[in-house]
Motif scaffolding. Structure first.
Motif, PDB file in Angstrom:
ATOM      1  N   THR A 279      -7.638  23.581  -3.269  1.00  0.00           N
ATOM      2  CA  THR A 279      -6.882  23.165  -4.437  1.00  0.00           C
ATOM      3  C   THR A 279      -7.547  23.638  -5.711  1.00  0.00           C
ATOM      4  O   THR A 279      -6.898  24.095  -6.640  1.00  0.00           O
TER       5      THR A 279
ATOM      6  N   ALA B 238      -6.010  26.121  -8.574  1.00  0.00           N
ATOM      7  CA  ALA B 238      -5.890  25.760  -9.985  1.00  0.00           C
ATOM      8  C   ALA B 238      -6.508  26.815 -10.882  1.00  0.00           C
ATOM      9  O   ALA B 238      -5.957  27.170 -11.920  1.00  0.00           O
TER      10      ALA B 238
ATOM     11  N   SER C 106      -1.469  21.223 -11.878  1.00  0.00           N
ATOM     12  CA  SER C 106      -2.567  21.436 -12.817  1.00  0.00           C
ATOM     13  C   SER C 106      -2.005  21.709 -14.201  1.00  0.00           C
ATOM     14  O   SER C 106      -0.893  22.225 -14.349  1.00  0.00           O
TER      15      SER C 106
ATOM     16  N   THR D 184      -8.770  20.423 -18.615  1.00  0.00           N
ATOM     17  CA  THR D 184      -8.030  20.904 -17.452  1.00  0.00           C
ATOM     18  C   THR D 184      -7.893  19.766 -16.449  1.00  0.00           C
ATOM     19  O   THR D 184      -8.892  19.220 -15.978  1.00  0.00           O
TER      20      THR D 184
ATOM     21  N   ASP E 174      -6.409  18.595 -12.838  1.00  0.00           N
ATOM     22  CA  ASP E 174      -5.952  19.040 -11.527  1.00  0.00           C
ATOM     23  C   ASP E 174      -5.685  17.819 -10.659  1.00  0.00           C
ATOM     24  O   ASP E 174      -6.422  16.826 -10.721  1.00  0.00           O
TER      25      ASP E 174
END
Length: 254
Positions: A143, A147, A174, A229, A231
């Motif tokens: 994952t 992202a 994301s 960021t 996710d």
């Protein structure tokens, strides 16, 4: 489940200040300070601790945090005088008193049980980087790679969707947004971020650390203008990311 928190310190000012600070981020959590001796001196009070536990009798469980070794001894003595039912509701944490109380209070605010509150407090004994990995899992390697490799999208505010399974436990999402509030991701916004993340089943990370760990997020020390960021992976990953993006864009109400 309601978890109350008792802060025991040799200093009344430290205990009361720690409770006041925690209340800024966890207004609904029962918090009681038991600091200093009965005559206002430096030390701990059997009576104050016993009364503090009594004040938290309405909670399903009580987590106690202490500042120094002798405080634990006074707490142990107080527990010896409780009946079995009352004693079974009380859990003593070895976490640092200030950081541990704040982390515990935020976990209690999000509805965590005694074990979850104790686990949150325990993250205070680790570094910010360790705290992100010491609590719940963040994202698997697959994952995280997806992202980082995802192309930029056209969503406003820099939100970057990640291709992945649309539904189910393997769903991924994301986005990257910019902090707009003047003070950045300091204690109160970080607490709001954690509370919002904790409402989702998805595993969520922010800049690589667990978004459900207050201390891990605070350790990032992100200022205004920094990129955030987010996710997520799990059945409500998209909703989790969208919710947190909206929270960041709002400036956390500041």
């Amino acid at each position: 489940m309601t978890v109350g928190i008792l802060v025991v310190s040799h200093s009344a000012a430290i205990a009361e200040g720690t409770v006041a600070l925690a209340r800024q981020m966890a207004a609904d959590v029962p918090l009681v300070a038991a600091g200093g001796t009965d005559d206002g001196g430096i030390g701990t009070s059997f009576e104050a601790i016993t009364e503090g536990i009594g004040e938290l009798a309405g909670a399903d469980a009580v987590v106690v945090l202490c500042d120094l070794g002798s405080a634990y001894l006074t707490v142990d003595t107080a527990l010896d005088f409780l009946d079995d039912d009352a004693r079974g509701r009380v859990h003593v944490s070895s976490a640092p008193v200030v950081e541990g109380t704040i982390a515990a209070a935020v976990a209690a605010q999000t509805g965590g049980d005694a074990d979850a509150v104790l686990a949150a407090a325990a993250t205070a004994a680790t570094s910010g980087a360790d705290a992100g990995s010491a609590s719940s899992p963040v994202l698997g390697d697959q994952t995280a790679e997806a992202a980082s490799d995802a192309p930029a999208g056209d969503r406003p505010g820099g939100a970057v969707p990640v291709d992945g399974t649309a539904d189910g436990d393997d769903a991924v999402a994301s986005a990257t947004v910019e902090l707009v509030n003047e003070s950045g991701l300091h204690a109160r916004p970080a607490a709001e971020f954690v509370k919002a993340a904790a409402k989702h089943e998805a595993r969520v990370s922010v800049n690589g650390v667990d978004a459900k760990s207050l201390l891990a997020i605070m350790a990032l020390a992100l200022p205004k203008g920094a990129s955030v960021t987010i996710d997520a992976t799990g059945p409500d990953a998209r909703d989790a990311v969208d919710t947190l993006v909206s929270l960041v864009r709002s400036g956390f109400g500041e």
